[in-house]
Scaffold this active site. Structure first.
Site, PDB file in Angstrom:
ATOM      1  N   LYS A  99     -14.790   3.563  -9.647  1.00  0.00           N
ATOM      2  CA  LYS A  99     -13.971   4.810  -9.406  1.00  0.00           C
ATOM      3  C   LYS A  99     -14.954   5.964  -9.301  1.00  0.00           C
ATOM      4  O   LYS A  99     -15.106   6.636  -8.541  1.00  0.00           O
ATOM      5  CB  LYS A  99     -13.368   5.037 -10.747  1.00  0.00           C
ATOM      6  CG  LYS A  99     -11.912   5.827 -10.674  1.00  0.00           C
ATOM      7  CD  LYS A  99     -10.841   5.011  -9.844  1.00  0.00           C
ATOM      8  CE  LYS A  99     -11.052   4.093  -8.876  1.00  0.00           C
ATOM      9  NZ  LYS A  99     -10.004   3.589  -8.429  1.00  0.00           N
ATOM     10  N   CYS A 103      -5.383   4.859  10.111  1.00  0.00           N
ATOM     11  CA  CYS A 103      -4.705   5.492  10.887  1.00  0.00           C
ATOM     12  C   CYS A 103      -2.991   5.590  10.474  1.00  0.00           C
ATOM     13  O   CYS A 103      -2.703   4.881   9.759  1.00  0.00           O
ATOM     14  CB  CYS A 103      -4.422   4.436  12.303  1.00  0.00           C
ATOM     15  SG  CYS A 103      -6.099   4.106  13.143  1.00  0.00           S
ATOM     16  N   GLU A 114     -14.556  -1.285 -12.836  1.00  0.00           N
ATOM     17  CA  GLU A 114     -13.570  -0.514 -12.279  1.00  0.00           C
ATOM     18  C   GLU A 114     -14.113   0.778 -12.535  1.00  0.00           C
ATOM     19  O   GLU A 114     -13.985   1.970 -11.539  1.00  0.00           O
ATOM     20  CB  GLU A 114     -12.192  -0.713 -12.867  1.00  0.00           C
ATOM     21  CG  GLU A 114     -11.081   0.312 -12.295  1.00  0.00           C
ATOM     22  CD  GLU A 114     -11.051   0.595 -10.839  1.00  0.00           C
ATOM     23  OE1 GLU A 114     -11.276  -0.355  -9.976  1.00  0.00           O
ATOM     24  OE2 GLU A 114     -10.201   1.625 -10.569  1.00  0.00           O
ATOM     25  N   GLU A 138     -16.862   5.993  -6.055  1.00  0.00           N
ATOM     26  CA  GLU A 138     -16.015   6.113  -4.630  1.00  0.00           C
ATOM     27  C   GLU A 138     -15.586   7.831  -4.579  1.00  0.00           C
ATOM     28  O   GLU A 138     -15.608   8.605  -3.406  1.00  0.00           O
ATOM     29  CB  GLU A 138     -15.026   5.429  -4.531  1.00  0.00           C
ATOM     30  CG  GLU A 138     -13.723   5.686  -5.267  1.00  0.00           C
ATOM     31  CD  GLU A 138     -12.486   4.941  -4.871  1.00  0.00           C
ATOM     32  OE1 GLU A 138     -11.716   4.283  -6.097  1.00  0.00           O
ATOM     33  OE2 GLU A 138     -12.238   4.617  -3.793  1.00  0.00           O
ATOM     34  N   ARG A 161      -4.295   9.458   3.915  1.00  0.00           N
ATOM     35  CA  ARG A 161      -4.696   7.800   4.202  1.00  0.00           C
ATOM     36  C   ARG A 161      -6.128   8.042   4.789  1.00  0.00           C
ATOM     37  O   ARG A 161      -6.673   6.766   4.994  1.00  0.00           O
ATOM     38  CB  ARG A 161      -3.937   7.529   5.421  1.00  0.00           C
ATOM     39  CG  ARG A 161      -2.373   7.005   4.982  1.00  0.00           C
ATOM     40  CD  ARG A 161      -1.588   6.899   5.961  1.00  0.00           C
ATOM     41  NE  ARG A 161      -1.772   5.789   6.891  1.00  0.00           N
ATOM     42  CZ  ARG A 161      -1.401   4.366   6.771  1.00  0.00           C
ATOM     43  NH1 ARG A 161      -0.446   4.125   5.856  1.00  0.00           N
ATOM     44  NH2 ARG A 161      -2.098   3.501   7.558  1.00  0.00           N
ATOM     45  N   LYS A 219      -6.981   5.235   2.149  1.00  0.00           N
ATOM     46  CA  LYS A 219      -5.974   4.719   1.163  1.00  0.00           C
ATOM     47  C   LYS A 219      -5.483   3.346   1.388  1.00  0.00           C
ATOM     48  O   LYS A 219      -5.375   2.395   0.555  1.00  0.00           O
ATOM     49  CB  LYS A 219      -4.679   5.595   1.265  1.00  0.00           C
ATOM     50  CG  LYS A 219      -3.747   5.157  -0.137  1.00  0.00           C
ATOM     51  CD  LYS A 219      -4.376   5.490  -1.482  1.00  0.00           C
ATOM     52  CE  LYS A 219      -3.356   5.111  -2.633  1.00  0.00           C
ATOM     53  NZ  LYS A 219      -4.137   5.013  -3.790  1.00  0.00           N
ATOM     54  N   ASN A 221      -1.561   1.689  15.817  1.00  0.00           N
ATOM     55  CA  ASN A 221      -2.274   1.481  14.725  1.00  0.00           C
ATOM     56  C   ASN A 221      -2.696  -0.243  14.691  1.00  0.00           C
ATOM     57  O   ASN A 221      -1.849  -0.917  15.027  1.00  0.00           O
ATOM     58  CB  ASN A 221      -1.656   1.641  13.235  1.00  0.00           C
ATOM     59  CG  ASN A 221      -1.350   2.842  12.878  1.00  0.00           C
ATOM     60  OD1 ASN A 221      -2.061   3.977  13.453  1.00  0.00           O
ATOM     61  ND2 ASN A 221      -0.663   3.304  11.720  1.00  0.00           N
ATOM     62  N   TRP A 235      -8.374   6.482  12.463  1.00  0.00           N
ATOM     63  CA  TRP A 235      -9.553   6.060  11.653  1.00  0.00           C
ATOM     64  C   TRP A 235     -10.328   5.213  12.716  1.00  0.00           C
ATOM     65  O   TRP A 235      -9.608   4.224  12.851  1.00  0.00           O
ATOM     66  CB  TRP A 235      -9.309   5.612  10.501  1.00  0.00           C
ATOM     67  CG  TRP A 235     -10.221   5.508   9.495  1.00  0.00           C
ATOM     68  CD1 TRP A 235     -10.791   6.090   8.617  1.00  0.00           C
ATOM     69  CD2 TRP A 235     -10.544   4.164   8.985  1.00  0.00           C
ATOM     70  NE1 TRP A 235     -11.625   5.647   7.802  1.00  0.00           N
ATOM     71  CE2 TRP A 235     -11.383   4.462   7.808  1.00  0.00           C
ATOM     72  CE3 TRP A 235     -10.486   2.762   9.158  1.00  0.00           C
ATOM     73  CZ2 TRP A 235     -12.282   3.500   7.443  1.00  0.00           C
ATOM     74  CZ3 TRP A 235     -11.065   1.974   8.454  1.00  0.00           C
ATOM     75  CH2 TRP A 235     -11.975   2.254   7.363  1.00  0.00           C
ATOM     76  N   HIS A 249     -30.447  -9.764 -17.608  1.00  0.00           N
ATOM     77  CA  HIS A 249     -31.024 -10.648 -16.717  1.00  0.00           C
ATOM     78  C   HIS A 249     -31.543 -10.016 -15.373  1.00  0.00           C
ATOM     79  O   HIS A 249     -31.303 -10.460 -14.386  1.00  0.00           O
ATOM     80  CB  HIS A 249     -29.918 -11.714 -16.430  1.00  0.00           C
ATOM     81  CG  HIS A 249     -29.474 -12.493 -17.621  1.00  0.00           C
ATOM     82  ND1 HIS A 249     -30.373 -13.274 -18.044  1.00  0.00           N
ATOM     83  CD2 HIS A 249     -28.275 -12.512 -18.540  1.00  0.00           C
ATOM     84  CE1 HIS A 249     -29.764 -14.094 -19.112  1.00  0.00           C
ATOM     85  NE2 HIS A 249     -28.628 -13.555 -19.237  1.00  0.00           N
TER      86      HIS A 249
HETATM   87  O1  M6R Z   1      -3.790  -1.456  -1.561  1.00  0.00           O
HETATM   88  P1  M6R Z   1      -4.797  -2.107  -2.163  1.00  0.00           P
HETATM   89  O2  M6R Z   1      -4.277  -2.545  -3.669  1.00  0.00           O
HETATM   90  O3  M6R Z   1      -4.850  -3.731  -1.578  1.00  0.00           O
HETATM   91  O4  M6R Z   1      -6.310  -1.725  -1.817  1.00  0.00           O
HETATM   92  C1  M6R Z   1      -7.485  -2.166  -2.119  1.00  0.00           C
HETATM   93  C2  M6R Z   1      -8.580  -1.523  -2.072  1.00  0.00           C
HETATM   94  O5  M6R Z   1      -8.669  -1.239  -0.714  1.00  0.00           O
HETATM   95  C3  M6R Z   1      -8.446  -0.337  -2.975  1.00  0.00           C
HETATM   96  O6  M6R Z   1      -8.056  -0.825  -4.373  1.00  0.00           O
HETATM   97  C4  M6R Z   1      -9.700   0.555  -3.196  1.00  0.00           C
HETATM   98  O7  M6R Z   1     -10.707  -0.113  -3.478  1.00  0.00           O
HETATM   99  C5  M6R Z   1      -9.302   1.988  -3.758  1.00  0.00           C
HETATM  100  N1  M6R Z   1     -10.058   2.909  -3.075  1.00  0.00           N
HETATM  101  C6  M6R Z   1     -10.057   2.030  -4.960  1.00  0.00           C
HETATM  102  O8  M6R Z   1      -9.959   3.091  -5.600  1.00  0.00           O
END
Ligand code: M6R
Length: 598
Positions: A475, A2, A471, A478, A30, A593, A103, A77, A494
């Site tokens: 990436k 939000c 990571e 997502e 966001r 975000k 929010n 949201w 394993h």
């Molecule tokens: O703002 P933050 O770094 O605490 O956020 C943590 C996660 O929500 C954030 O890294 C999320 O996994 C991203 N979408 C990854 O690209």
């Protein structure tokens, strides 16, 4: 997640409607599922729609509420109730005299709703927020003035909130915060209110941050901030150090690609003034003695940075453990008194803030490693180490991850307290140039084209390359919506080996030529023998290229920094797969975000 925006113009200034719509568009990154606004110009007009801000704009054109000096807006949201016009904010009372945006989560809303219903209030949504305008209405009926009514409603709430309210026939905006950010922008034309600075950065960089428990009243002439008991609070204006241009796409198709390409600059900023090439020291503006051990708490990409950070700390002889923030409890601290580091680019992630609060309640010292000055994590922790990546708009974290890696590595060297090996210092100082050369020479786009139809993607790495493999998979999944998993390379045999197929590439991150690299090359051979195509990300120091179908190269450097370079290739690979598939890269479905709910 939000977003809130509010505006009150001085006489003869901009129509609130344009400012609010612009603010909501700036908050789109966001993630949201509906949007709305309330305008006060003698009458109170509320227009809200499920879907994008463009739907709201069409609805405003149909409704034509006329010019208004005051208003509030919201991108929602969903947390309580599905995305719908009725559940979109703002919410109003029975007589449509007050409109509220919120929010956060009101934990006692069911009890409040039952009470209000018993008193005859009618509800139109499934949201927790709607209790707020009705509580205000009830207080007004008891004879309270607007400010007292707003305060008494907020006093009844349990949970987290950033709230703003406007009234019919009144030119002021009321706001309150608890565990959810709110910031006020100030310029000659008027006052702005928002959950995030980008909402109004086109207008002003002069801000006042509200703290938990504080209230604000914005009028055309002034902003009054007060505590829960109504005592006035004096605040100084802070200057936001980035502008609207910084927050634009600068010619790239997506913010994510722009932000990937900003990494050399981001890393230079992260290192500036912190690494002394002559004295061979790392100097951070922190005061920390007797750190016997470190816990790192974080989520998502930041968790991967924390895993990397823990390894760099251990390499300096400092015991360090990493925890998924949502799994961090008092028992995680049993028998230990570590420094607890919250790694969070936004500084607003509810799970990470929760873990840090658990640590503080147990008496632990806390440090925020964050990109956001003035964020809740930065303010609540004893100290903050800023990663200085600049604004990151794409939901997928890229430059903030690289900056977190380097800030944590610098922190480990600083905590190690000795003179730093000159190779390490040189490698750090040349890192931004190395990142630039990866960006300039990468063939990730061509390699991605070969694998766009793959059934799945597996990422493997050891040591510093293990969090990078995790990571890389996060990436890719997502932003492309393709199935991707990351593993410690040794874990492959394993279980995951059963998944190897000729249409599911294994992306192996192999840098250096030590024992770990050799073992990972053996894992690559196991994969290849089972028919899976291999993409090697390598600095060419091992013989992994012999067993790879495609190679993504990085320059030779210190092992700890090779992992940073390898990640850049994985970011590009993920980006180009998602681009080939035509995904909405900057705003992946179902993601936000800044995740401010637990
Ligand atoms: O703002 P933050 O770094 O605490 O956020 C943590 C996660 O929500 C954030 O890294 C999320 O996994 C991203 N979408 C990854 O690209």
């Amino acid at each position: 997640m939000c977003g809130i925006v509010g505006y009150i113009g001085r006489e003869g200034q901009e129509d609130a409607r344009d400012v609010l719509v612009g603010g909501l568009e700036n908050l789109e990154y966001r993630g949201y599922d509906s949007a709305g606004l309330a305008l006060s110009n003698g009458d109170l007009t509320v227009v809200k729609r499920e879907g994008e801000v463009t739907e709201l704009v069409s609805a405003l054109e149909e409704n034509n509420p006329g010019a208004a000096p005051v208003g509030i807006g919201h991108t929602r949201w969903s947390t309580h109730g599905e995305p719908s016009d009725a559940n979109a904010h703002p919410h109003t009372d029975c007589s449509d005299d007050v409109a509220v945006v919120h929010n956060g989560i009101i934990e006692n809303y069911e009890q409040l709703k039952a009470e209000l219903r018993a008193d005859g209030h009618q509800f139109e949504s499934e949201t927790d927020t709607e209790v707020v305008p009705h509580l205000i209405e009830a207080a007004l009926k008891r004879g309270a003035d607007r400010e007292s009514a707003f305060r008494s409603a907020v006093d009844r709430l349990e949970g987290s909130y950033a709230i703003a309210a406007v009234f019919e026939d009144a030119d002021d905006v009321f706001a309150a915060r608890q565990d959810s950010p709110l910031v006020i922008g100030v310029d000659e034309g008027g006052y702005y209110l928002a959950s995030d600075v980008p909402a109004f950065i086109d207008h002003t960089d002069q801000v006042l941050y509200l703290e938990d428990g504080e209230f604000a009243r914005l009028t055309p002439e002034t902003v009054g901030i007060s505590d829960a008991d109504g005592r006035p609070i004096e605040k100084s204006l802070a200057t936001v150090e980035w502008d609207a241009e910084d927050a634009g796409k600068s010619g790239y198709d997506h913010y994510m690609l722009k932000e990937i390409h900003e990494q050399p600059r981001a890393l230079r900023k992260c290192l500036r003034g912190r690494v002394d090439g002559i004295e061979r020291t790392v100097d951070l503006d922190l005061e920390l003695d007797d750190v016997g051990g470190v816990h790192l708490v974080a989520c998502g990409t930041s968790y991967h940075a924390a895993l990397y950070g823990a390894q760099t700390l251990r390499s300096q002889g400092i015991p360090a453990q990493t925890f998924v923030a949502s799994e961090y409890t008092r028992s995680s601290l049993a028998g230990q008194s570590p420094l607890v580091i919250g790694v969070t680019q936004s500084g607003e992630t509810a799970d990470t803030l929760g873990a840090l609060r658990t640590a503080r309640a147990a008496g632990a010292r806390t440090l925020a490693v964050t990109n956001t000055v003035g964020s809740t994590a930065a303010r609540e922790c004893d100290q903050a180490l800023y990663v200085r990546a600049g604004p990151e708009i794409g939901v997928a974290a890229t430059k903030t991850f690289a900056s977190q890696q380097i800030a944590l590595h610098a922190f480990a060297l600083w905590l190690g307290e000795g003179m730093v090996d000159s190779d390490q210092i040189d490698a750090l100082r040349t890192l931004p140039d190395h990142v630039q050369s990866v960006l300039d020479d990468s063939n990730a786009r061509n390699v991605a084209r070969e694998y766009v139809d793959a059934s799945a993607f597996f990422f493997i790495g050891r040591g510093y390359n293990h969090p990078v493999a995790l990571e890389g998979a996060l990436k890719l999944k997502e932003i492309s919506y393709e199935h991707a998993e990351g593993f410690a390379a040794g874990e492959l045999k394993h279980g995951p080996l059963a998944l190897m197929e000729d249409d599911a590439p294994v992306i192996a991150v192999v840098t250096g030529d030590d024992e770990r690299a050799r073992k990972t090359v053996s894992n690559v051979k196991e994969v290849q023998a089972r028919g899976a195509p291999v993409i090697a990300v390598t600095d060419g120091r091992s013989d992994v290229e012999q067993y790879a179908n495609h190679v993504l190269t990085v320059p030779e450097t210190e092992p700890v920094l090779a992992a940073v370079l390898a990640n850049i290739q994985l970011q590009l690979f993920a980006y180009w797969i998602a681009a080939e598939l035509g995904r909405p890269i900057d705003k992946p479905r179902h993601l936000a975000k800044s995740v401010t709910v637990e």
